[in-house]
Design an enzyme around this catalytic site. Structure first.
Site, PDB file in Angstrom:
ATOM      1  N   GLU A  28       0.814  -1.220   0.000  1.00  0.00           N
ATOM      2  CA  GLU A  28       0.000   0.000   0.000  1.00  0.00           C
ATOM      3  C   GLU A  28       0.842   1.263   0.000  1.00  0.00           C
ATOM      4  OE1 GLU A  28      -0.847   2.213   2.788  1.00  0.00           O
ATOM      5  OE2 GLU A  28       0.700   1.389   4.069  1.00  0.00           O
ATOM      6  N   GLN A 118      -0.241   2.787  18.472  1.00  0.00           N
ATOM      7  CA  GLN A 118      -0.039   1.433  17.975  1.00  0.00           C
ATOM      8  C   GLN A 118       1.409   1.157  17.583  1.00  0.00           C
ATOM      9  OE1 GLN A 118      -3.223   1.178  14.988  1.00  0.00           O
ATOM     10  NE2 GLN A 118      -4.202  -0.327  16.303  1.00  0.00           N
ATOM     11  N   LEU A 305      -9.718  -4.706  11.768  1.00  0.00           N
ATOM     12  CA  LEU A 305      -9.147  -5.294  12.980  1.00  0.00           C
ATOM     13  C   LEU A 305      -8.120  -6.356  12.606  1.00  0.00           C
ATOM     14  CD1 LEU A 305      -9.054  -5.522  16.049  1.00  0.00           C
ATOM     15  CD2 LEU A 305     -10.992  -7.114  15.928  1.00  0.00           C
ATOM     16  N   ALA A 306      -8.368  -7.095  11.528  1.00  0.00           N
ATOM     17  CA  ALA A 306      -7.420  -8.113  11.069  1.00  0.00           C
ATOM     18  C   ALA A 306      -6.044  -7.514  10.839  1.00  0.00           C
ATOM     19  CB  ALA A 306      -7.946  -8.770   9.792  1.00  0.00           C
ATOM     20  N   ASP A 307      -6.015  -6.362  10.225  1.00  0.00           N
ATOM     21  CA  ASP A 307      -4.755  -5.673   9.960  1.00  0.00           C
ATOM     22  C   ASP A 307      -4.025  -5.345  11.258  1.00  0.00           C
ATOM     23  OD1 ASP A 307      -2.762  -3.958   8.885  1.00  0.00           O
ATOM     24  OD2 ASP A 307      -4.098  -2.248   9.068  1.00  0.00           O
ATOM     25  N   GLN A 308      -4.776  -4.964  12.295  1.00  0.00           N
ATOM     26  CA  GLN A 308      -4.172  -4.514  13.548  1.00  0.00           C
ATOM     27  C   GLN A 308      -3.706  -5.667  14.441  1.00  0.00           C
ATOM     28  OE1 GLN A 308      -3.790  -1.256  13.675  1.00  0.00           O
ATOM     29  NE2 GLN A 308      -5.010  -1.010  11.817  1.00  0.00           N
ATOM     30  N   HIS A 329      -3.696  -3.283   3.158  1.00  0.00           N
ATOM     31  CA  HIS A 329      -2.972  -2.979   4.395  1.00  0.00           C
ATOM     32  C   HIS A 329      -2.528  -4.265   5.090  1.00  0.00           C
ATOM     33  CE1 HIS A 329      -4.469   1.166   4.087  1.00  0.00           C
ATOM     34  NE2 HIS A 329      -3.537   1.476   4.959  1.00  0.00           N
TER      35      HIS A 329
END
Length: 362
Positions: A28, A118, A305-308, A329
């Site tokens: 990205e 984060q 949320l999957a990305d995080q 992402h």
């Protein structure tokens, strides 16, 4: 992302024992490459050189919020840094030991405080000792996870892993005014517990039992939030469902609609920040569309949320979840993680609309 593609070697990166080279134009091509590289460098205690930072953005290089991420990472581990100036497209970051303590991070703009958090929170979550973190800047903007997302979706998963997090919000800061202020107290886990989130028990027929609808509004007509809520309930065929509209304190105007689905121990949140020129009804349609996508897939975790969750799984040395088709992402984060080594990341199709993401310690 097909399984064969997931197994391919990472392009644009090169790892040696002394230094990891990361091409910021990969995937990205935005600030996420920088932030993930900083976090992993601190975790692995490896020097990292990041080039072509934010190469795919209209204004490449470090903006104020990205520079704050670099400075924050430097502060918590005493790193030596080259290229830490506004506009820089190359940073060399050599970490020292991560040290728990009291830290304050001010962006000086409406840049995302959630993204700064984060960057440093994962490594402080396994540091020796408690930490207190405070932030000033933006809390709600369309191009970053909102503070509400951290509060309702991201932090609960970290708590499942054994991390103690106490959040205190003084005021929100909507884009473009910013001015948000908030803090958290962090108690590290003795050993992070890997999580495995495979199935989603929430179906359209029992959604009402698990759904919360909330709209926040600051210095704007309350009717905007009321229209968002009304449209969301109509689209979900839940006209009598309870909802909350709250006027919040913030230096500037702003609005966000949040659809929260309680999964039992954690939450999938679908939030859309209002923008000038975008109708309240359009905001509701976007949020409901994302919710319906997850329900139709049967996956446990929505794509944002999957990305995080990838970096927390690396910290724990394992874990897995199912999600909808991974976003750019997410696949970019996978590439950065693979460049640092130490764990295997697998992304495979688990059905027509569902993928499984797993991390296994080397």
């Amino acid at each position: 992302m097909q399984a064969t593609q997931a197994a391919q070697a990472t392009q644009g990166t090169q790892a040696t024992r002394e230094k990891v080279l990361i091409d910021g134009a990969m995937g990205e091509g935005g600030g996420q490459v920088l932030r993930s590289a900083l976090t992993l460098a601190m975790l692995k205690q490896l020097s990292v050189e990041i080039v072509n930072i934010r190469a795919k953005r209209n204004k490449p290089g470090l903006l104020r919020q990205h520079l704050t991420c670099v400075k924050a990472a430097q502060q918590v581990c005493g790193a030596t840094v080259e290229g830490d100036q506004l506009g820089s497209q190359r940073v060399i970051f050599t970490p020292g030991k991560v040290t728990a303590g009291n830290y304050h991070f001010a962006i000086g703009s409406a840049g995302s405080t959630a993204l700064v958090c984060q960057t440093v929170l994962p490594v402080l979550a396994v540091a020796k000792g408690e930490s207190s973190l405070s932030f000033e800047g933006g809390t709600h903007a369309k191009a970053a996870p909102s503070l509400s997302f951290l509060q309702n979706a991201y932090f609960p998963v970290l708590r499942l892993m054994g991390v103690g997090i106490e959040l205190a919000i003084e005021r929100l800061g909507f884009y473009p005014a910013g001015g948000g202020r908030w803090s958290l107290k962090l108690t590290p886990a003795k050993a992070l517990r890997p999580f495995h989130l495979s199935e989603n028990p929430i179906k359209p027929l029992n959604l009402a039992k698990h759904l919360s609808i909330t709209a926040l509004v600051s210095l704007l007509p309350r009717s905007i939030a009321e229209r968002e809520v009304s449209k969301a309930k109509a689209l979900l065929s839940l006209p009598e469902h309870p909802a909350t509209v709250t006027d919040v304190a913030s230096p500037g105007p702003g609005n966000i609609l949040m659809l929260q689905v309680d999964q039992g121990g954690y939450c999938n949140q679908f939030d859309i920040t209002g923008e000038p020129g975008i109708s309240a009804e359009s905001v509701a349609k976007r949020a409901v569309g994302r919710l319906n996508k997850l329900l139709q897939s049967g996956a446990a975790v929505e794509e944002q949320l999957a990305d995080q969750l990838l970096l927390p799984m690396v910290l724990a040395g394992g874990g897995s979840f199912t999600t909808t088709k991974p976003s750019l992402h997410t696949t970019t984060n996978v590439e950065v993680i693979r460049a640092f080594g130490g764990v295997a990341v697998d992304v495979t199709a688990a059905g027509k609309q569902r993928w499984r993401v797993s991390v296994v310690g080397a």
